[in-house]
Design a protein around this motif. Structure first.
Motif, PDB file in Angstrom:
ATOM      1  N   THR A  81      24.914   2.567  -2.143  1.00 36.10           N
ATOM      2  CA  THR A  81      23.994   1.739  -1.356  1.00 36.10           C
ATOM      3  C   THR A  81      22.551   2.172  -1.598  1.00 36.10           C
ATOM      4  N   THR A  82      22.319   3.508  -1.575  1.00 41.49           N
ATOM      5  CA  THR A  82      20.975   4.024  -1.758  1.00 41.49           C
ATOM      6  C   THR A  82      20.416   3.628  -3.121  1.00 41.49           C
ATOM      7  N   ILE A  83      21.243   3.786  -4.159  1.00 45.54           N
ATOM      8  CA  ILE A  83      20.770   3.475  -5.519  1.00 45.54           C
ATOM      9  C   ILE A  83      20.435   1.989  -5.640  1.00 45.54           C
ATOM     10  N   ILE A  84      21.322   1.133  -5.115  1.00 43.78           N
ATOM     11  CA  ILE A  84      21.066  -0.311  -5.210  1.00 43.78           C
ATOM     12  C   ILE A  84      19.805  -0.678  -4.425  1.00 43.78           C
ATOM     13  N   CYS A  85      19.649  -0.093  -3.235  1.00 46.87           N
ATOM     14  CA  CYS A  85      18.454  -0.371  -2.429  1.00 46.87           C
ATOM     15  C   CYS A  85      17.198   0.051  -3.184  1.00 46.87           C
ATOM     16  N   LEU A  86      17.268   1.218  -3.860  1.00 41.26           N
ATOM     17  CA  LEU A  86      16.111   1.700  -4.604  1.00 41.26           C
ATOM     18  C   LEU A  86      15.783   0.739  -5.742  1.00 41.26           C
ATOM     19  N   ALA A  87      16.827   0.327  -6.465  1.00 43.31           N
ATOM     20  CA  ALA A  87      16.615  -0.570  -7.612  1.00 43.31           C
ATOM     21  C   ALA A  87      16.046  -1.907  -7.151  1.00 43.31           C
ATOM     22  N   MET A  88      16.497  -2.391  -6.004  1.00 40.13           N
ATOM     23  CA  MET A  88      15.987  -3.668  -5.497  1.00 40.13           C
ATOM     24  C   MET A  88      14.632  -3.481  -4.814  1.00 40.13           C
ATOM     25  N   GLY A  89      14.512  -2.360  -4.113  1.00 45.30           N
ATOM     26  CA  GLY A  89      13.335  -2.158  -3.269  1.00 45.30           C
ATOM     27  C   GLY A  89      12.074  -1.843  -4.048  1.00 45.30           C
ATOM     28  N   PHE A  90      12.204  -1.121  -5.156  1.00 45.54           N
ATOM     29  CA  PHE A  90      10.993  -0.699  -5.867  1.00 45.54           C
ATOM     30  C   PHE A  90      10.189  -1.882  -6.404  1.00 45.54           C
ATOM     31  N   PRO A  91      10.831  -2.799  -7.148  1.00 43.41           N
ATOM     32  CA  PRO A  91      10.033  -3.949  -7.622  1.00 43.41           C
ATOM     33  C   PRO A  91       9.428  -4.734  -6.463  1.00 43.41           C
ATOM     34  N   LEU A  92      10.202  -4.906  -5.408  1.00 43.54           N
ATOM     35  CA  LEU A  92       9.707  -5.660  -4.251  1.00 43.54           C
ATOM     36  C   LEU A  92       8.497  -4.969  -3.620  1.00 43.54           C
ATOM     37  N   ALA A  93       8.639  -3.649  -3.409  1.00 41.80           N
ATOM     38  CA  ALA A  93       7.546  -2.891  -2.801  1.00 41.80           C
ATOM     39  C   ALA A  93       6.323  -2.920  -3.707  1.00 41.80           C
ATOM     40  N   TYR A  94       6.562  -2.816  -5.022  1.00 44.15           N
ATOM     41  CA  TYR A  94       5.448  -2.843  -5.971  1.00 44.15           C
ATOM     42  C   TYR A  94       4.735  -4.185  -5.901  1.00 44.15           C
ATOM     43  N   TYR A  95       5.524  -5.232  -5.867  1.00 40.63           N
ATOM     44  CA  TYR A  95       4.939  -6.576  -5.790  1.00 40.63           C
ATOM     45  C   TYR A  95       4.090  -6.721  -4.530  1.00 40.63           C
ATOM     46  N   ILE A  96       4.632  -6.295  -3.388  1.00 41.53           N
ATOM     47  CA  ILE A  96       3.905  -6.422  -2.116  1.00 41.53           C
ATOM     48  C   ILE A  96       2.608  -5.608  -2.153  1.00 41.53           C
ATOM     49  N   ALA A  97       2.718  -4.374  -2.706  1.00 42.80           N
ATOM     50  CA  ALA A  97       1.558  -3.483  -2.691  1.00 42.80           C
ATOM     51  C   ALA A  97       0.409  -4.015  -3.540  1.00 42.80           C
ATOM     52  N   ARG A  98       0.713  -4.918  -4.484  1.00 43.28           N
ATOM     53  CA  ARG A  98      -0.351  -5.423  -5.350  1.00 43.28           C
ATOM     54  C   ARG A  98      -0.886  -6.774  -4.878  1.00 43.28           C
ATOM     55  N   LEU A  99      -0.387  -7.265  -3.743  1.00 46.09           N
ATOM     56  CA  LEU A  99      -0.893  -8.535  -3.211  1.00 46.09           C
ATOM     57  C   LEU A  99      -2.208  -8.295  -2.481  1.00 46.09           C
ATOM     58  N   SER A 100      -2.890  -9.375  -2.127  1.00 43.52           N
ATOM     59  CA  SER A 100      -4.106  -9.236  -1.328  1.00 43.52           C
ATOM     60  C   SER A 100      -3.709  -8.758   0.075  1.00 43.52           C
ATOM     61  N   PRO A 101      -4.591  -8.046   0.764  1.00 49.05           N
ATOM     62  CA  PRO A 101      -4.232  -7.478   2.076  1.00 49.05           C
ATOM     63  C   PRO A 101      -3.621  -8.491   3.040  1.00 49.05           C
ATOM     64  N   ARG A 102      -4.131  -9.695   3.027  1.00 47.15           N
ATOM     65  CA  ARG A 102      -3.624 -10.735   3.918  1.00 47.15           C
ATOM     66  C   ARG A 102      -2.165 -11.038   3.636  1.00 47.15           C
ATOM     67  N   ARG A 103      -1.882 -11.247   2.327  1.00 44.29           N
ATOM     68  CA  ARG A 103      -0.510 -11.564   1.934  1.00 44.29           C
ATOM     69  C   ARG A 103       0.403 -10.370   2.144  1.00 44.29           C
ATOM     70  N   GLN A 104      -0.135  -9.164   1.913  1.00 41.40           N
ATOM     71  CA  GLN A 104       0.668  -7.956   2.163  1.00 41.40           C
ATOM     72  C   GLN A 104       1.193  -7.973   3.590  1.00 41.40           C
ATOM     73  N   ALA A 105       0.313  -8.264   4.537  1.00 39.02           N
ATOM     74  CA  ALA A 105       0.703  -8.255   5.952  1.00 39.02           C
ATOM     75  C   ALA A 105       1.820  -9.266   6.193  1.00 39.02           C
ATOM     76  N   VAL A 106       1.690 -10.458   5.610  1.00 38.57           N
ATOM     77  CA  VAL A 106       2.709 -11.490   5.796  1.00 38.57           C
ATOM     78  C   VAL A 106       4.053 -11.037   5.230  1.00 38.57           C
ATOM     79  N   TRP A 107       4.029 -10.515   4.005  1.00 35.03           N
ATOM     80  CA  TRP A 107       5.275 -10.075   3.373  1.00 35.03           C
ATOM     81  C   TRP A 107       5.922  -8.937   4.152  1.00 35.03           C
ATOM     82  N   LEU A 108       5.105  -8.022   4.641  1.00 32.77           N
ATOM     83  CA  LEU A 108       5.679  -6.891   5.379  1.00 32.77           C
ATOM     84  C   LEU A 108       6.379  -7.381   6.646  1.00 32.77           C
ATOM     85  N   VAL A 109       5.755  -8.324   7.325  1.00 36.21           N
ATOM     86  CA  VAL A 109       6.404  -8.878   8.520  1.00 36.21           C
ATOM     87  C   VAL A 109       7.715  -9.542   8.127  1.00 36.21           C
ATOM     88  N   LEU A 110       7.692 -10.296   7.015  1.00 38.10           N
ATOM     89  CA  LEU A 110       8.907 -10.978   6.567  1.00 38.10           C
ATOM     90  C   LEU A 110      10.017  -9.962   6.259  1.00 38.10           C
TER      91      LEU A 110
END
Lengths: 255, 366, 297
Positions: free
Chosen positions: C87-116
């Motif tokens: 579970t941990t490995i799969i979460c890491l593999a899925m989570g890293f690209p997602l987190a990277y994508y969110i972290a590179r968005l504009s602050p406004r969009r970051q907030a929206v994605w984090l809430v989602l």
């Protein structure tokens, strides 16, 4: 990583879809007229009406709200002074007390449940709604402390000094300065602990007495007896309630 | 002693092993604008916090308005502090901030209203009474912080680096306002600052602190014209100095023999009555007390030293001229603007630096 | 002679200490009574003996721990560790690209994605798990749709298997992975990645040589946050798992509420606790190592 943009974006949208699709599916099918729930046979509100008439469900909801309400009050009454104390205490003592306060956050829920069960057994306390409240307050206390402390650390200590300088007593300083500035965190902590308590199944499962059925216990027994459109409807209601609470807490935090 | 707002007697405060405040004895007169000036780490903040009651002295006494302050908590002291960061309550309006102290004293509502309004007018913030601190500029926050202290009519208003957070232009404007407000209300102001120009401009009297001790107390002109120690001379204003040994004392004068290589000739100085022949001293000369003449001209002054013009900067009111005297010594000399902003020298010209015995101050080196 | 101000200061310091103690006392007492004490009770019970009709006989021995060496328990512990790691490995593999994508968005969009990302976490866990039953079961949504489309000829049997358990765990705990990863990636200066890019690193090298070392504390935090609840999971294996998907959490529940062997269940809990503490120690080691590095630079 310019070229990766498109790939990353699609992957992320898919990831989000993975998080939301199951919930969305449940909500849509709660309106399905068919009892054979996987095939669509038109819109109907009949399952929601069934929920509304379910006496046991209503009792369970009442129990859940009562437990969440009282355990949240306990958590705030204990958590606010504890968070303030942890900010004031000397660091050597803090290093000792902090892990004790935060311990419930890392204990597996099952273990928390059985440990409390054993305590109540050894103390010969009869299991009831009261034991559920105690259990919920026990694992929610660190949650509230973490949120309140985060806010306390951001407060400028000069503000309190300014209040004392202007003639405020420590109590007046707390009432007029600390408390209002802490309000968003208090509300956030309140909503979070309330939601967690409302949703808790495992600890409740172990420490609830006979007749002390909460909503999650009821949901569990319904799920155990098989898939039914009534559960779909109940799930939809719970999802909407959670989202309402999240929306509320976000709204207050923004202010 | 009744004319003293603040009376500090042999106050000592330790921070760990260091003496933050070292046997300080100080009196501040009623109604004066008094500054405590010193570099950072001199102990002035500690002193201020002890006056406000946030720190407790290790020994010594503080009297405010004749009352011993030992054991009196901050909320019961007749002083109010204007914080360096202003510490305005972000959840209260401007008027709410200013009313806070009066509400704590349980003043009747009507009187609070009147006093808040009057004080906000005094600091020219009457039209912004319902704003939140976050919506105010730095200068406006400063005014509110001042009003919040003044409205309580304390015996003393304490100011912690009051203008440090403002930009240069605002700073000068606020200096003038601060001074005029203080004159209007007649309350004793005690201001802590490391900014010497500010302190000189604002204060009736000031104390210079160095390494926990008060080294000199006096009017700005006293400190500038007759500094008591080498530190004060260096810290206040620009000073040119010449180090050496006192020789041949004779009817109030002496000869300073310089240790600097490349500086020939004898320098005549006033002989301080508390020093002996052979003492190591520094001669201090202010930039406007020194004259320049072209090299080789005869002189009517007591002393003349040759040098070379190294830099010239036009200030409007005159010229700031740097003259290189030896490899180690360069003096700053202020040339008044007498006609059309012209000076008879350019960079690289040889000049003669001249002054009278009475222009300099001789201070022992530590 | 002690100056009066020195006496006053000492008195005030004491009063201050007293006030702090009074603030902390209720919370400390509560935590000691309802957290430390129960854990101690579990430890004591784990050394006691089961009565004939359940209950506890205070006959101290380490027999329960010896009983845990039985192959059946070993298999369940092994399976739990395996499923939690997966579970941990799969979460890491899925989570890293997602987190990277969110972290590179504009602050406004970051907030929206984090809430989602956060909202499902706020939704009732039972409901979220039930949704997968609804989708995966033999006559469930997935099979119905696939059969109607003619993509399969017979229903796929996924529910009540280890696959379903891992799926449920990943679904449940993915937000726990994304949030700390996001926090760590967001803090990485973008110019560092551009510098690596400029110094001839390809995408993989940028990821492995720059991004991973710089976000290690976040990776460790995310892994611990997913691993610990996965290891102690109860609802997911109970509802989605089959007869052979039992995890430690289910075993403990079984010993307590069905077999009514409280001492054995307590011993199981102690072992689970030890595993969790091991993960926590690893986490704090990694964090303090990272802190040390940051301070050194």
């Amino acid at each position: 990583m310019r070229n990766q943009g498109g790939w990353l974006r699609s992957f992320s949208v898919l990831g989000l879809a993975f998080l939301y699709l199951p919930i969305a599916v449940l909500m849509v099918f709660s309106l399905n007229a068919s009892r054979l729930s996987a095939t669509w046979q038109g819109v109907s509100w009949q399952w929601y009406e069934m929920l509304w008439r379910d006496e046991a469900l209503r009792t369970a909801t009442g129990n859940s709200l009562l437990v969440a309400g009282i355990s949240t009050v306990i958590v705030l009454l204990l958590g606010v002074p504890a968070a303030m104390g942890l900010e004031r205490i000397r660091s050597r003592w803090r290093g000792f007390l902090e892990p004790i306060f935060l311990l419930p956050l890392v204990i597996p829920e099952v273990m928390m449940g059985v440990a409390l069960l054993m305590l109540f057994v050894v103390l010969q306390m009869p299991l009831s709604l009261a034991t559920v409240m105690i259990g919920h307050a026990a694992f929610n206390l660190p949650v509230a402390i973490v949120i309140i402390r985060a806010r306390l650390q951001k407060l400028d200590p000069r503000l309190l000094e300014a209040a004392y300088d202007l003639g405020a007593t420590p109590w007046q300083g707390f009432r007029r300065i600390t408390l209002p500035l802490l309000f968003p965190a208090l509300l956030g902590a309140m909503l979070l602990t309330f939601t967690i308590s409302l949703d808790d199944f495992i600890v409740t499962f172990f420490v609830a007495g006979p007749g002390a059925t909460t909503l999650p216990l009821k949901v569990y027994s319904m799920i155990k007896s098989g898939v039914s459109p009534e559960i779909n409807a109940l799930s939809a209601v719970l999802v909407m309630a959670s989202m309402g609470l999240v929306g509320l807490s976000l709204l207050f935090q923004r202010r | 002693m009744a004319d003293l707002s603040i009376d500090i007697r042999t106050l000592i405060k330790r921070h760990g092993a260091t003496l933050a405040v070292d046997h300080v004895t100080l009196g501040v007169r009623r109604g004066e604008f008094f500054s405590i000036l010193g570099p950072s780490g001199a102990g002035k903040s500690s002193l201020l916090r002890m006056l406000a009651g946030f720190e407790t002295p290790d020994s010594g006494e503080i009297f405010i308005d004749g009352q011993l302050m030992a054991g009196v908590p901050p909320n019961r002291r007749p002083v109010n502090l204007v914080f360096q960061s202003y510490a305005l309550f972000p959840h209260l309006s401007v008027a709410g901030n200013v009313a806070f102290g009066l509400e704590m004293k349980r003043i009747p509502r009507g009187e609070i209203e009147a006093r808040v309004a009057a004080t906000l007018e005094l600091v020219q913030m009457g039209d912004k009474r319902d704003r939140r601190p976050g919506q105010l500029s730095g200068g406006e926050q400063q005014r509110v912080a001042l009003a919040r202290a003044l409205v309580n009519r304390p015996a003393v208003v304490l100011l912690d680096e009051p203008l440090a957070a403002l930009d240069q232009q605002l700073r000068q404007q606020m200096q003038v306002e601060l001074k005029s407000i203080q004159a209007q209300v007649g309350i004793t102001f005690v201001c802590v600052t490391h900014h010497q120009e500010e302190a000189l401009a604002l204060s009736d009297r000031l104390a210079v602190m160095h390494q926990g001790q008060v080294v000199q107390v006096g009017r700005p002109q006293d400190l500038y014209e007759s500094p008591a120690t080498h530190f004060v001379a260096q810290f206040i204003g620009t000073s040119n100095e010449l180090r050496g040994t006192l020789r041949d004392p004779h009817v109030g004068q002496a000869i300073l023999t310089c240790d600097h290589p490349g500086l020939s000739g004898k320098v005549r100085v006033a002989m301080p009555s508390d020093l002996q022949s052979g003492a190591a001293v520094a001669l201090i000369l202010r930039p406007e007390r020194v004259r320049l003449a072209s090299n080789g001209e005869g002189t009517a002054f007591d002393n003349a030293v040759p040098g070379t013009v190294e830099a010239l900067r036009y200030l409007g009111s005159g010229w700031r001229c740097v003259v290189r005297i030896t490899e180690q010594i360069a003096w700053t000399i202020h040339l008044p603007n007498h006609a059309n902003g012209l000076v008879p020298w350019k960079v690289g010209d040889p000049v003669s630096v001249q002054w009278n015995v009475s222009d300099g101050t001789v201070l022992p080196l530590p | 002679m002690m100056a009066p101000s020195a006496i006053a200061r000492k008195a005030r310091k004491e009063a201050d200490g007293n006030a702090t103690a009074w603030l902390l006392a209720p919370g400390v007492l509560w935590t000691v009574f309802f957290c430390l004490l129960p854990l101690s009770v579990i430890f004591l019970v784990s050394c006691a003996t089961r009565g004939t009709y359940g209950g506890i006989v205070w006959d101290f021995s380490l027999d329960n721990y010896r009983d845990l060496l039985h192959a059946l328990y070993g298999r369940i512990f092994g399976q739990s560790l395996l499923l939690a790691s997966l579970t941990t490995i799969i979460c890491l593999a899925m989570g890293f690209p997602l987190a990277y994508y969110i972290a590179r968005l504009s602050p406004r969009r970051q907030a929206v994605w984090l809430v989602l990302v956060m909202v499902p976490f706020w939704t009732n866990f039972l409901v979220r798990t039930y949704a997968w039953i609804f989708i995966l079961r033999t006559e469930g949504l997935m099979n119905t749709v696939l059969l109607k489309l003619g993509l399969i000829s017979a229903p796929i049997e996924i529910l009540y298997s280890n696959t379903a358990v891992v799926l449920g765990l990943v679904y449940g705990y993915l937000p726990f992975m994304i949030l700390p990863l996001y926090a760590a990636i967001e803090r990485v200066d973008r110019s560092l990645i551009e510098a690596a890019w400029d110094l001839y690193a390809d995408r993989w090298s940028v990821f492995r040589r720059v991004l991973v070392p710089l976000t290690k504390p976040g990776i460790v935090a995310g892994c611990v946050l997913v691993f610990i609840p996965s290891l102690g999971a109860f609802i997911t294996p109970d509802l989605l798992g089959g007869a052979r998907s039992m995890m430690v959490g289910n075993l403990i529940q079984h010993e307590y509420l069905i077999a009514r062997d409280w001492p054995l269940g307590s011993a199981l809990s102690m072992v689970l606790m030890a595993l969790v503490m091991g993960a926590m120690i690893w986490y704090f080691r990694a964090q303090s190592a990272a802190d040390g590095k940051r301070r050194a630079s």
